[in-house]
Design an enzyme around this catalytic site. Sequence first.
Site, PDB file in Angstrom:
ATOM      1  N   ASP A   1     -16.907   8.122  -1.005  1.00 22.94           N
ATOM      2  CA  ASP A   1     -15.599   7.964  -0.363  1.00 22.94           C
ATOM      3  C   ASP A   1     -15.239   9.322   0.236  1.00 22.94           C
ATOM      4  O   ASP A   1     -15.883  10.342  -0.082  1.00 22.94           O
ATOM      5  CB  ASP A   1     -14.572   7.522  -1.426  1.00 22.94           C
ATOM      6  CG  ASP A   1     -13.166   7.309  -0.864  1.00 22.94           C
ATOM      7  OD1 ASP A   1     -13.027   7.125   0.364  1.00 22.94           O
ATOM      8  OD2 ASP A   1     -12.192   7.320  -1.653  1.00 22.94           O
TER       9      ASP A   1
ATOM     10  N   HIS B   1      -7.559   0.772  -6.140  1.00 24.66           N
ATOM     11  CA  HIS B   1      -7.741  -0.005  -4.905  1.00 24.66           C
ATOM     12  C   HIS B   1      -8.493  -1.291  -5.277  1.00 24.66           C
ATOM     13  O   HIS B   1      -9.648  -1.479  -4.920  1.00 24.66           O
ATOM     14  CB  HIS B   1      -8.550   0.835  -3.905  1.00 24.66           C
ATOM     15  CG  HIS B   1      -8.500   0.333  -2.491  1.00 24.66           C
ATOM     16  ND1 HIS B   1      -7.683  -0.705  -2.078  1.00 24.66           N
ATOM     17  CD2 HIS B   1      -9.179   0.735  -1.380  1.00 24.66           C
ATOM     18  CE1 HIS B   1      -7.873  -0.905  -0.778  1.00 24.66           C
ATOM     19  NE2 HIS B   1      -8.769  -0.064  -0.335  1.00 24.66           N
TER      20      HIS B   1
ATOM     21  N   CYS C   1     -16.197   2.665   1.147  1.00 18.32           N
ATOM     22  CA  CYS C   1     -15.055   1.793   1.415  1.00 18.32           C
ATOM     23  C   CYS C   1     -14.588   1.912   2.861  1.00 18.32           C
ATOM     24  O   CYS C   1     -13.962   0.995   3.383  1.00 18.32           O
ATOM     25  CB  CYS C   1     -13.923   2.106   0.454  1.00 18.32           C
ATOM     26  SG  CYS C   1     -13.427   3.842   0.460  1.00 18.32           S
TER      27      CYS C   1
ATOM     28  N   ARG D   1     -13.918  -7.595   2.777  1.00 17.64           N
ATOM     29  CA  ARG D   1     -12.515  -7.354   2.424  1.00 17.64           C
ATOM     30  C   ARG D   1     -11.681  -8.596   2.726  1.00 17.64           C
ATOM     31  O   ARG D   1     -10.796  -8.973   1.967  1.00 17.64           O
ATOM     32  CB  ARG D   1     -11.942  -6.159   3.208  1.00 17.64           C
ATOM     33  CG  ARG D   1     -12.584  -4.803   2.958  1.00 17.64           C
ATOM     34  CD  ARG D   1     -12.431  -4.333   1.543  1.00 17.64           C
ATOM     35  NE  ARG D   1     -11.053  -4.410   1.078  1.00 17.64           N
ATOM     36  CZ  ARG D   1     -10.068  -3.555   1.432  1.00 17.64           C
ATOM     37  NH1 ARG D   1     -10.331  -2.547   2.233  1.00 17.64           N
ATOM     38  NH2 ARG D   1      -8.843  -3.691   0.958  1.00 17.64           N
TER      39      ARG D   1
ATOM     40  N   ARG E   1       0.861  -1.196   0.000  1.00 18.91           N
ATOM     41  CA  ARG E   1       0.000   0.000   0.000  1.00 18.91           C
ATOM     42  C   ARG E   1       0.888   1.232   0.000  1.00 18.91           C
ATOM     43  O   ARG E   1       1.775   1.357   0.851  1.00 18.91           O
ATOM     44  CB  ARG E   1      -0.914   0.035   1.230  1.00 18.91           C
ATOM     45  CG  ARG E   1      -1.509   1.435   1.453  1.00 18.91           C
ATOM     46  CD  ARG E   1      -2.570   1.506   2.536  1.00 18.91           C
ATOM     47  NE  ARG E   1      -3.791   0.872   2.105  1.00 18.91           N
ATOM     48  CZ  ARG E   1      -4.973   1.043   2.714  1.00 18.91           C
ATOM     49  NH1 ARG E   1      -5.058   1.817   3.779  1.00 18.91           N
ATOM     50  NH2 ARG E   1      -6.044   0.434   2.268  1.00 18.91           N
TER      51      ARG E   1
ATOM     52  N   GLN F   1     -10.485  -3.705  -2.852  1.00 19.75           N
ATOM     53  CA  GLN F   1     -11.728  -3.112  -2.341  1.00 19.75           C
ATOM     54  C   GLN F   1     -12.894  -3.420  -3.286  1.00 19.75           C
ATOM     55  O   GLN F   1     -14.009  -3.722  -2.852  1.00 19.75           O
ATOM     56  CB  GLN F   1     -11.546  -1.599  -2.204  1.00 19.75           C
ATOM     57  CG  GLN F   1     -12.790  -0.856  -1.731  1.00 19.75           C
ATOM     58  CD  GLN F   1     -13.124  -1.099  -0.273  1.00 19.75           C
ATOM     59  OE1 GLN F   1     -12.270  -0.977   0.594  1.00 19.75           O
ATOM     60  NE2 GLN F   1     -14.373  -1.452   0.015  1.00 19.75           N
TER      61      GLN F   1
HETATM   62  N1  NVA Z   1      -9.666   7.393  -1.237  1.00 20.00           N
HETATM   63  C1  NVA Z   1      -9.317   6.906   0.081  1.00 20.00           C
HETATM   64  C2  NVA Z   1      -9.639   5.446   0.194  1.00 20.00           C
HETATM   65  C3  NVA Z   1      -9.351   4.846   1.532  1.00 20.00           C
HETATM   66  C4  NVA Z   1      -9.675   3.393   1.611  1.00 20.00           C
HETATM   67  C5  NVA Z   1      -7.844   7.165   0.337  1.00 20.00           C
HETATM   68  O1  NVA Z   1      -7.031   6.912  -0.555  1.00 20.00           O
HETATM   69  O2  NVA Z   1      -7.515   7.667   1.417  1.00 20.00           O
HETATM   70  N1   CP Z   2     -11.175   0.545   2.860  1.00 23.83           N
HETATM   71  C1   CP Z   2      -9.892   0.510   3.253  1.00 23.83           C
HETATM   72  O1   CP Z   2      -8.967   0.271   2.470  1.00 23.83           O
HETATM   73  O2   CP Z   2      -9.721   0.718   4.578  1.00 23.83           O
HETATM   74  P1   CP Z   2      -8.311   0.861   5.339  1.00 23.83           P
HETATM   75  O3   CP Z   2      -7.697   2.173   4.895  1.00 23.83           O
HETATM   76  O4   CP Z   2      -8.662   0.842   6.793  1.00 23.83           O
HETATM   77  O5   CP Z   2      -7.445  -0.282   4.935  1.00 23.83           O
END
Ligand code: NVA
Ligand code: CP
Length: 336
Positions: free
Chosen positions: A229, A133, A271, A316, A106, A136
């Site tokens: 989101d 992602h 998400c 997930r 990540r 997800q």
């Molecule tokens: N768009 C958000 C998704 C988190 C799961 C981020 O990248 O912070």
């Molecule tokens: N939805 C998601 O990716 O959550 P986290 O940032 O907690 O992993």
Amino acid sequence: MNLLGRDFLKLLDFTSEEILGLINMAAELKARKKAGVPHRFCEGKNVALIFEKTSTRTRCAFEVAAMDLGMGVTYLDPTGSQIGKKESIADTARVLASMYDGIEYRGFGQSIVEELAAYASVPVWNGLTDEFHPTQILADMLTIRERFGYLQGINLVYMGDARFNMGNSLMVGCAKLGVNFTACCPAAYFPDRRLIDTCQAIAAETGAVLRFEEDPAKAVAGADVIYTDVWVSMGEPVSVWEERIKALSPYQVNTALMNMTGKESTVFMHCLPAYHDLNTQVGKEMGERFGRDSMEVTNEVFESEKSIVFAEAENRMHTIKAVMAATLGGWEDAQA
Ligand code: NVA
Ligand code: CP
């Protein structure tokens, strides 16, 4: 379906059949978990989880899924390794691949996870980048199918910043699976033109209809799923909050919007994490600064019966388990 040895970097790399295959596999793994049937298909293997951004769901999903599959897990947090600061991605990839059977990553740019995969001789799984992602989306599609019984022809409307990982990935996932996708936001927040063109070509094959709409009332008419989101994603500067609140407030998911679909059965998805109240540090700070009690979704919708966000979060784990078992090979052996 044989995904042995494959990376899982973005849904564009997979056929519709392969994506559906992973969702089916996740449903079966979920049934086994619920029934208490062991499924240690990857016994003796080990995986490394690299997180250059924070996480609750993705990290826990990978850890629990790996343990259920019989594997050992190492978590590398955003500050606890040499990555980036003292060691390149290419070198990290070769070191980790010599010890582990799979690597989750990540972080920031998609090019980083692509480079990691190019240098690692073991499967690499994308646990979120700025652009995509993909794990997800598997969970989201499993959740939608559990709720409605099918995917083809479902109308999904994404409210908010559609240029980032969630908007992009939902558009790709919907195009691949024949789900009708509408991005609803100011035109400046629509996904990248080239990605839209790529997805339109896929949609022409699967029958999905992709729409880009600035008017919330027009966008949500007939919606089965309203998805949103956060307005400011991880890695973005705090200074963008003001501009986002100004641009995206008309696109907040609230009860009035949920009632505009013309369908009793419409569900709300996110998400997570979500700014639906002031019970978080950022939510409180921004709420007080801008005089709001919620951001992308009201607490009323988030806590309503139409909200399926926690079923979505649970999925997930089942879907990430499918990705690991399919690419590491234990699943195929277990079926033989
Ligand atoms: N768009 C958000 C998704 C988190 C799961 C981020 O990248 O912070
Ligand atoms: N939805 C998601 O990716 O959550 P986290 O940032 O907690 O992993």
